[in-house]
Design a protein around this motif. Structure first.
Motif, PDB file in Angstrom:
ATOM      1  N   VAL A  44      60.648  -4.119   5.094  1.00  0.00           N
ATOM      2  CA  VAL A  44      60.908  -2.920   4.290  1.00  0.00           C
ATOM      3  C   VAL A  44      61.686  -1.895   5.118  1.00  0.00           C
ATOM      4  CG1 VAL A  44      59.828  -0.908   3.213  1.00  0.00           C
ATOM      5  CG2 VAL A  44      59.003  -3.191   2.672  1.00  0.00           C
ATOM      6  N   MET A  45      61.281  -1.709   6.369  1.00  0.00           N
ATOM      7  CA  MET A  45      61.991  -0.761   7.224  1.00  0.00           C
ATOM      8  C   MET A  45      63.436  -1.184   7.436  1.00  0.00           C
ATOM      9  SD  MET A  45      59.095   0.262  10.043  1.00  0.00           S
ATOM     10  CE  MET A  45      59.788   1.831  10.520  1.00  0.00           C
TER      11      MET A  45
ATOM     12  N   ALA B  52      66.562   1.018   6.627  1.00  0.00           N
ATOM     13  CA  ALA B  52      67.483   1.410   7.704  1.00  0.00           C
ATOM     14  C   ALA B  52      68.932   1.184   7.298  1.00  0.00           C
ATOM     15  CB  ALA B  52      67.165   0.625   8.977  1.00  0.00           C
ATOM     16  N   ARG B  53      69.152   0.179   6.450  1.00  0.00           N
ATOM     17  CA  ARG B  53      70.516  -0.122   5.998  1.00  0.00           C
ATOM     18  C   ARG B  53      70.978   0.843   4.903  1.00  0.00           C
ATOM     19  NH1 ARG B  53      69.104  -5.225   4.634  1.00  0.00           N
ATOM     20  NH2 ARG B  53      68.356  -6.080   6.600  1.00  0.00           N
ATOM     21  N   SER B  54      70.042   1.630   4.350  1.00  0.00           N
ATOM     22  CA  SER B  54      70.373   2.574   3.270  1.00  0.00           C
ATOM     23  C   SER B  54      69.775   3.945   3.578  1.00  0.00           C
ATOM     24  CB  SER B  54      69.828   2.066   1.935  1.00  0.00           C
ATOM     25  OG  SER B  54      70.414   0.840   1.579  1.00  0.00           O
ATOM     26  N   PRO B  55      70.408   4.686   4.488  1.00  0.00           N
ATOM     27  CA  PRO B  55      69.834   5.958   4.942  1.00  0.00           C
ATOM     28  C   PRO B  55      69.654   6.944   3.806  1.00  0.00           C
ATOM     29  CG  PRO B  55      71.718   5.294   6.286  1.00  0.00           C
ATOM     30  CD  PRO B  55      71.710   4.408   5.089  1.00  0.00           C
TER      31      PRO B  55
ATOM     32  N   VAL C 127      54.794   0.330   1.067  1.00  0.00           N
ATOM     33  CA  VAL C 127      55.304   1.697   1.255  1.00  0.00           C
ATOM     34  C   VAL C 127      54.138   2.683   1.431  1.00  0.00           C
ATOM     35  CG1 VAL C 127      56.572   3.595   0.162  1.00  0.00           C
ATOM     36  CG2 VAL C 127      57.510   1.285   0.128  1.00  0.00           C
ATOM     37  N   ASP C 128      53.045   2.470   0.706  1.00  0.00           N
ATOM     38  CA  ASP C 128      51.844   3.297   0.921  1.00  0.00           C
ATOM     39  C   ASP C 128      51.472   3.317   2.400  1.00  0.00           C
ATOM     40  OD1 ASP C 128      51.584   3.788  -1.769  1.00  0.00           O
ATOM     41  OD2 ASP C 128      49.868   2.466  -2.085  1.00  0.00           O
ATOM     42  N   ARG C 129      51.434   2.122   2.991  1.00  0.00           N
ATOM     43  CA  ARG C 129      51.001   2.031   4.390  1.00  0.00           C
ATOM     44  C   ARG C 129      52.029   2.639   5.331  1.00  0.00           C
ATOM     45  NH1 ARG C 129      48.044  -2.293   1.961  1.00  0.00           N
ATOM     46  NH2 ARG C 129      49.934  -3.518   1.657  1.00  0.00           N
ATOM     47  N   LEU C 130      53.310   2.430   5.048  1.00  0.00           N
ATOM     48  CA  LEU C 130      54.346   3.052   5.888  1.00  0.00           C
ATOM     49  C   LEU C 130      54.253   4.573   5.799  1.00  0.00           C
ATOM     50  CD1 LEU C 130      57.489   0.788   5.241  1.00  0.00           C
ATOM     51  CD2 LEU C 130      56.147   0.961   7.337  1.00  0.00           C
ATOM     52  N   GLU C 131      53.894   5.074   4.630  1.00  0.00           N
ATOM     53  CA  GLU C 131      53.759   6.525   4.473  1.00  0.00           C
ATOM     54  C   GLU C 131      52.583   7.052   5.293  1.00  0.00           C
ATOM     55  OE1 GLU C 131      53.735   7.421   0.269  1.00  0.00           O
ATOM     56  OE2 GLU C 131      55.294   8.947   0.546  1.00  0.00           O
ATOM     57  N   VAL C 132      51.468   6.351   5.224  1.00  0.00           N
ATOM     58  CA  VAL C 132      50.289   6.751   6.015  1.00  0.00           C
ATOM     59  C   VAL C 132      50.638   6.799   7.511  1.00  0.00           C
ATOM     60  CG1 VAL C 132      47.983   6.014   6.763  1.00  0.00           C
ATOM     61  CG2 VAL C 132      48.592   5.945   4.343  1.00  0.00           C
ATOM     62  N   GLU C 133      51.442   5.829   7.960  1.00  0.00           N
ATOM     63  CA  GLU C 133      51.856   5.780   9.368  1.00  0.00           C
ATOM     64  C   GLU C 133      52.868   6.861   9.710  1.00  0.00           C
ATOM     65  OE1 GLU C 133      51.751   0.877   9.896  1.00  0.00           O
ATOM     66  OE2 GLU C 133      53.652   1.951   9.745  1.00  0.00           O
TER      67      GLU C 133
ATOM     68  N   HIS D 186      61.289   4.200  15.447  1.00  0.00           N
ATOM     69  CA  HIS D 186      60.397   3.049  15.582  1.00  0.00           C
ATOM     70  C   HIS D 186      61.140   1.769  15.210  1.00  0.00           C
ATOM     71  CE1 HIS D 186      56.744   0.746  15.657  1.00  0.00           C
ATOM     72  NE2 HIS D 186      56.663   0.584  14.365  1.00  0.00           N
ATOM     73  N   PHE D 187      61.871   1.824  14.088  1.00  0.00           N
ATOM     74  CA  PHE D 187      62.584   0.626  13.648  1.00  0.00           C
ATOM     75  C   PHE D 187      63.626   0.175  14.671  1.00  0.00           C
ATOM     76  CE2 PHE D 187      66.158  -1.512  11.594  1.00  0.00           C
ATOM     77  CZ  PHE D 187      65.501  -2.662  11.224  1.00  0.00           C
ATOM     78  N   ASP D 188      64.336   1.115  15.281  1.00  0.00           N
ATOM     79  CA  ASP D 188      65.344   0.740  16.283  1.00  0.00           C
ATOM     80  C   ASP D 188      64.720  -0.080  17.407  1.00  0.00           C
ATOM     81  OD1 ASP D 188      67.289   1.972  14.828  1.00  0.00           O
ATOM     82  OD2 ASP D 188      67.348   3.800  16.036  1.00  0.00           O
ATOM     83  N   THR D 189      63.543   0.359  17.839  1.00  0.00           N
ATOM     84  CA  THR D 189      62.828  -0.379  18.887  1.00  0.00           C
ATOM     85  C   THR D 189      62.461  -1.785  18.404  1.00  0.00           C
ATOM     86  OG1 THR D 189      61.836   1.712  19.561  1.00  0.00           O
ATOM     87  CG2 THR D 189      60.837  -0.286  20.438  1.00  0.00           C
ATOM     88  N   LEU D 190      61.899  -1.836  17.204  1.00  0.00           N
ATOM     89  CA  LEU D 190      61.485  -3.124  16.645  1.00  0.00           C
ATOM     90  C   LEU D 190      62.670  -4.076  16.498  1.00  0.00           C
ATOM     91  CD1 LEU D 190      59.116  -2.057  13.703  1.00  0.00           C
ATOM     92  CD2 LEU D 190      58.485  -2.732  16.028  1.00  0.00           C
ATOM     93  N   ALA D 191      63.779  -3.543  15.983  1.00  0.00           N
ATOM     94  CA  ALA D 191      64.926  -4.400  15.670  1.00  0.00           C
ATOM     95  C   ALA D 191      65.497  -5.028  16.931  1.00  0.00           C
ATOM     96  CB  ALA D 191      65.991  -3.610  14.921  1.00  0.00           C
TER      97      ALA D 191
END
Lengths: 153, 153
Positions: free
Chosen positions: A48-49, A53-56, A79-85, A111-116
């Motif tokens: 999801v991230m 990330a591809r659609s700012p 998305v619920d969980r991403l929002e909580v985070e 966070h996503f940049d690190t993950l990617a």
DNA sequence: CAAAGATATTTTAAGCTTGAAATGAATCGG
DNA sequence: CCGATTCATTTCAAGCTTAAAATATCTTTG
């Protein structure tokens, strides 16, 4: 083609499918494990991230669901969980009170940049046994399967 | 290899991984759909039945878990459901009161034969775009990835 | 033999996934 | 304008999945 040759090709395809499934499950499991142990996150959240990330400018829930090919209800939960985070935010859409636009937060983007970066390195490590030439050839074959499947839909 | 060529091979592998994932998900989803709509069953149940069909003498829970590469707890739940359906049975193991041997019932074996025939035909239909020669070649490549992953475990 | 460790299985909590039903809002045809 | 339909999203029930904890049993070792 004779009946015998047809049957043989059939068995070969079944074997190919089982190996394809086994290999992609093995790679996927390794990626899930590492996302969990090294970053405390999950593949669905990463996916999801990646889409966000591809659609700012943000994506509507239904668009996210369409792109990731998962159900609407599924996206709701992730998305619920991403929002909580604190990694994503829902915003009202001007002119359509039914819809919600989802965006990464600044924290989510970082966070996503690190993950990617880690993700790409892992995939390279896990698929290191395949040369570029082989990769290109397999992709063509898989493309023909994917196109076929697309038509059936 | 130069830094540039390495980076390019890396991107190609990432693309290959994404395509591999997309294709195997598409095939798997089609198979799940058909098992559900045509036979009212699921892929995990099919997988457990397939393992049991290959071992008519029965398999212990832990052996089932090891072969399918899923957790013990997972097998507990799937076998529970197969038992409710009357497709599998748990039996005590002589000499080890901790262990349980699982077997297909007669009904389960008949059901599985039907499923397996349909399954093989579906895979052939879904993977029809791949010739036998291509299949053999891809399998070799996937084997090298799988062997690699095996070692890392 | 008794304690310690290993093994087989189940239980639990959390998350992912789906299809179907429910809700609320927009659009369209008359 | 109003009723019907479509659309965007959430809720719900059921099943799959895992890691970790709990149980029960077996095995090994002192």
């Amino acid at each position: 083609m004779s009946v015998e040759v047809q049957a043989k090709a059939g068995k070969t395809r079944l074997r190919l499918w089982l190996k394809l499934l086994k290999t992609s499950n093995a790679v996927e499991t390794a990626l899930r494990d590492r996302l969990r142990t090294e970053f405390g996150t999950t593949l669905p959240r990463f996916d999801v991230m990646a889409a966000l990330a591809r659609s700012p400018e943000g994506l509507k829930m239904s668009e996210l669901s369409r792109r990731l090919r998962v159900s609407n209800g599924n996206v709701t939960g992730i998305v619920d969980r991403l929002e909580v985070e604190g990694h994503a935010e829902r915003h009202a859409v001007a002119g359509d009170r039914r819809a919600m636009e989802v965006r990464l937060t600044g924290k989510g983007r970082a966070h996503f940049d690190t993950l990617a970066t880690a993700h790409e390195a892992w995939v390279n490590e896990l698929m290191g046994a395949i040369t570029e030439a082989e990769a290109a050839r397999i992709m063509e074959d898989l493309d023909s399967v994917a196109r076929d499947l697309e038509e059936k839909r």
